[in-house]
Design a protein around this motif. Structure first.
Motif, PDB file in Angstrom:
ATOM      1  N   LEU A  10      36.721  57.660  49.033  1.00 52.28           N
ATOM      2  CA  LEU A  10      35.443  57.238  49.580  1.00 52.28           C
ATOM      3  C   LEU A  10      34.983  58.262  50.603  1.00 52.28           C
ATOM      4  O   LEU A  10      35.747  58.662  51.484  1.00 52.28           O
ATOM      5  N   SER A  54      41.914  42.269  46.345  1.00 54.70           N
ATOM      6  CA  SER A  54      40.968  42.842  47.297  1.00 54.70           C
ATOM      7  C   SER A  54      41.573  44.085  47.930  1.00 54.70           C
ATOM      8  O   SER A  54      42.748  44.092  48.300  1.00 54.70           O
ATOM      9  N   PHE A  64      35.599  45.348  52.527  1.00 52.41           N
ATOM     10  CA  PHE A  64      36.528  45.182  51.421  1.00 52.41           C
ATOM     11  C   PHE A  64      35.843  45.498  50.088  1.00 52.41           C
ATOM     12  O   PHE A  64      34.618  45.549  49.998  1.00 52.41           O
ATOM     13  N   ILE A  65      36.662  45.681  49.064  1.00 46.52           N
ATOM     14  CA  ILE A  65      36.206  45.843  47.688  1.00 46.52           C
ATOM     15  C   ILE A  65      37.038  44.900  46.840  1.00 46.52           C
ATOM     16  O   ILE A  65      38.273  44.957  46.871  1.00 46.52           O
ATOM     17  N   HIS A  66      36.395  44.025  46.076  1.00 50.63           N
ATOM     18  CA  HIS A  66      37.118  43.131  45.185  1.00 50.63           C
ATOM     19  C   HIS A  66      37.313  43.818  43.843  1.00 50.63           C
ATOM     20  O   HIS A  66      36.415  44.501  43.355  1.00 50.63           O
ATOM     21  N   ILE A  67      38.481  43.615  43.258  1.00 47.93           N
ATOM     22  CA  ILE A  67      38.766  44.205  41.947  1.00 47.93           C
ATOM     23  C   ILE A  67      39.388  43.146  41.044  1.00 47.93           C
ATOM     24  O   ILE A  67      40.000  42.186  41.510  1.00 47.93           O
TER      25      ILE A  67
END
Length: 70
Positions: A10, A54, A64-67
């Motif tokens: 990122l 997450s 956060f990023i949910h996967i």
């Protein structure tokens, strides 16, 4: 030996670590990755169950990023 990998980079990631947690109502942290040059990597066991997870970038700001892992 790990069978799967989650990796990412990122731009301008200011955090020093990323947490991998379950997303089943308990948010249990199951692994931690150190951020190097904005990039992180998780090596997953073949025994890891499919489901929602997450990537927690920062608990203080709720970043956060949910996967979905299947």
């Amino acid at each position: 030996q790990p069978s799967f990998k989650i990796e990412g980079c990122l731009t301008n990631l200011p955090f020093q670590k990323v947490l991998l947690s379950t997303l089943d109502g308990h948010a249990t942290v199951i692994d931690t990755a150190i951020v190097k040059n904005g990039c992180f990597e998780f090596n997953l066991s073949s025994e890891m169950l499919p489901g929602m997870y997450s990537l927690i970038l920062d608990k203080k700001t709720n970043a956060f990023i949910h996967i979905v892992y299947n």
